[in-house]
Write an enzyme that holds these catalytic residues in place. Structure first.
Site, PDB file in Angstrom:
ATOM      1  N   CYS A  24     -23.583 -36.479 -36.010  1.00 16.55           N
ATOM      2  CA  CYS A  24     -22.611 -35.204 -35.576  1.00 16.55           C
ATOM      3  C   CYS A  24     -21.270 -35.902 -35.542  1.00 16.55           C
ATOM      4  O   CYS A  24     -20.674 -36.942 -34.685  1.00 16.55           O
ATOM      5  CB  CYS A  24     -23.074 -34.795 -34.103  1.00 16.55           C
ATOM      6  SG  CYS A  24     -21.824 -34.071 -33.130  1.00 16.55           S
ATOM      7  N   CYS A  56     -19.512 -36.188 -31.991  1.00 16.36           N
ATOM      8  CA  CYS A  56     -20.096 -37.171 -31.369  1.00 16.36           C
ATOM      9  C   CYS A  56     -19.415 -38.823 -31.823  1.00 16.36           C
ATOM     10  O   CYS A  56     -19.186 -39.615 -31.003  1.00 16.36           O
ATOM     11  CB  CYS A  56     -21.630 -37.440 -31.711  1.00 16.36           C
ATOM     12  SG  CYS A  56     -22.534 -36.016 -31.102  1.00 16.36           S
ATOM     13  N   CYS A 113     -57.578 -46.664 -10.230  1.00 14.35           N
ATOM     14  CA  CYS A 113     -56.998 -47.144 -11.670  1.00 14.35           C
ATOM     15  C   CYS A 113     -55.846 -47.466 -11.588  1.00 14.35           C
ATOM     16  O   CYS A 113     -54.854 -46.513 -11.194  1.00 14.35           O
ATOM     17  CB  CYS A 113     -57.452 -46.400 -12.776  1.00 14.35           C
ATOM     18  SG  CYS A 113     -56.623 -46.285 -14.207  1.00 14.35           S
ATOM     19  N   CYS A 172     -53.720 -45.419 -14.106  1.00 12.60           N
ATOM     20  CA  CYS A 172     -53.478 -44.080 -13.586  1.00 12.60           C
ATOM     21  C   CYS A 172     -52.574 -43.855 -12.461  1.00 12.60           C
ATOM     22  O   CYS A 172     -51.796 -42.863 -12.589  1.00 12.60           O
ATOM     23  CB  CYS A 172     -55.014 -43.534 -12.943  1.00 12.60           C
ATOM     24  SG  CYS A 172     -56.317 -43.737 -14.026  1.00 12.60           S
TER      25      CYS A 172
END
Length: 439
Positions: free
Chosen positions: A55, A58, A189, A192
């Site tokens: 860009c 940018c 776990c 998890c």
């Protein structure tokens, strides 16, 4: 006409380009894997630039962004996300053009858009103004600091994760028209537990971005062992993707919220119907369609008397094929009959090119580009492809504002009818009363 500014019409460009920032800069590189830890869970004020390496704007901003980061070091944190590489982060925060700067202040889950100047001094001044306001709010007891609610699982809400069981799974998931991403977990776990806040945050973002068309659920596989056995769950967490009538697919992606959101958006795009092709009947219809879309593709078709229903339907069929082809872009697609919206045609400069004509409009920037090639599937595809990679030409919409839209009746799908001419009865007219020289 000016050269198309990259990012004006929302572009993606597949090129090998270097990042704008390096480890030697004071700008902190942010990615889906560290964004939650660095920004969301931080008590600091953050300015975050979402950019694309290709860009032009940018690249122009980069030196000032680096200077501002150095000046604010230890006071305000300054980061940057390569949103071309990490599209999930850009999508999560509604980034539609580059560069976009977001302020992550008191409430990290609702960042504000930075609207100030792009010089290093303007950036520093803007950051300090926000910082002063944040400090004042804390002194007044109006702010809880970072705004990050750990009970909300890192920016998401547990209520957006659907609890699935042996009893409700078939009805909720298998019989559903929605796409499901389902986590099979065990409460003991460790992996998890690490996934839980990411899954909750992703569930909230996915619900908003797909309007509930992709849903995230969770199954406690230690309790609901019928499901665990049915799908051969051997380890935790296991994530599976369910589409109606299809064999479940194993999720193979990363475990950050950004990775999960990105996959969910892909699933949504793959299964989403093409956008509706709407006739421009009123200002409300145009405004809603274009404001909700990054780009609005508008065709002006010949008058019905010039094409008949068959000809018009042929043009509409071409547009619908292209809407299907580009449905992942989630653009708006509209059409009008030639002469029905004259001010819109004038703003786009369409009159000089004949009909059918087409324009792509970015209402956020009030810029548009005109189709110069043929109004065919190939011609329109080439036009849109050029825009998507930052090539072509653009201009400012007439006056920098949307033109007045007339309220018109919808096309009835039929051939046009010539206006009925009034008939005159000449049987009582004595032609001898006329001068023969006038006949």
């Amino acid at each position: 006409m000016k050269p198309l500014l990259l990012g004006v019409l929302g572009c993606s460009l597949v090129l090998t380009v270097r990042a704008l920032y390096s480890s030697s800069d004071d700008v902190i590189e942010l990615t889906p894997s560290n964004f939650n830890r660095e920004v969301i869970q931080s008590d600091s004020l953050w300015l975050v630039e979402f950019y694309a390496p290709w860009c032009g704007h940018c690249k122009s901003l980069a030196p000032d962004w680096k200077k501002a980061a150095t000046a604010l070091k230890g006071i305000v944190k300054v980061g940057a996300v390569d949103a071309d590489q990490h599209k999930s982060l850009g999508g999560q925060y509604g980034v539609r053009g580059f560069p976009t700067i977001k302020i992550f202040g008191a409430n990290k889950n609702k960042p504000e858009e930075y609207q100030g100047g792009r010089s290093s001094q303007a950036i520093v001044d803007g950051a300090m103004n926000v910082l002063r306001s944040l400090v004042k709010e804390r002194l007044d007891g109006k702010s809880g600091g970072s705004g990050y609610n750990k009970q909300q699982s890192g920016g998401g809400s547990q209520k957006d994760v659907v609890e699935l069981t042996d009893d409700n799974f078939d009805k909720m998931v298998l019989d559903s028209d929605e796409v499901w991403m389902v986590e099979f977990f065990a409460p003991w776990c460790g992996h998890c537990k690490n996934l839980e806040p990411e899954w909750a945050a992703a569930a909230t973002a996915v619900k908003e971005q797909t309007n509930g068309r992709v849903r995230l659920g969770a199954v406690d596989a230690t309790v609901h062992q019928v499901l665990s056995s049915r799908y051969g769950i051997r380890g935790f967490p296991t994530i599976k993707i369910f589409r109606k009538g299809e064999v479940p697919e194993d999720y193979q992606g990363g475990r950050t919220r950004g990775d999960i959101i990105e996959r969910a958006i892909d699933l949504f795009s793959d299964n989403a119907p093409p956008p509706e092709l709407q006739e421009i009947l009123s200002e409300d219809i145009l405004k809603k369609t274009c404001e909700d879309s990054q780009l609005c593709i508008i065709a002006v078709l010949p008058h019905i008397l010039d094409t008949g229903a068959a000809g018009r339907n042929g043009y509409l069929e071409v547009m619908m094929k292209l809407a299907e082809k580009y449905k992942k872009k989630m653009w708006g697609w509209m059409w009008a009959e030639a002469g029905a919206q004259m001010e819109l045609e004038a703003s786009l400069g369409i009159g000089g090119f004949g009909y059918p004509a087409m324009a792509a409009i970015n209402t956020r920037k009030m810029k548009f580009a005109l189709l110069r090639g043929s109004f065919s599937e190939t011609g329109i595809h080439e036009f849109l492809r050029e825009l998507s990679v930052g090539r072509g030409s653009t201009a400012t919409l007439g006056g920098g504002v949307m033109p007045k839209i007339q309220t018109v009746e919808p096309w009835d799908g039929k051939d046009g009818q010539l206006p009925v001419e009034e008939e005159y009865d000449l049987s009582d007219v004595d032609l001898d009363d006329f001068d023969k020289d006038e006949l």
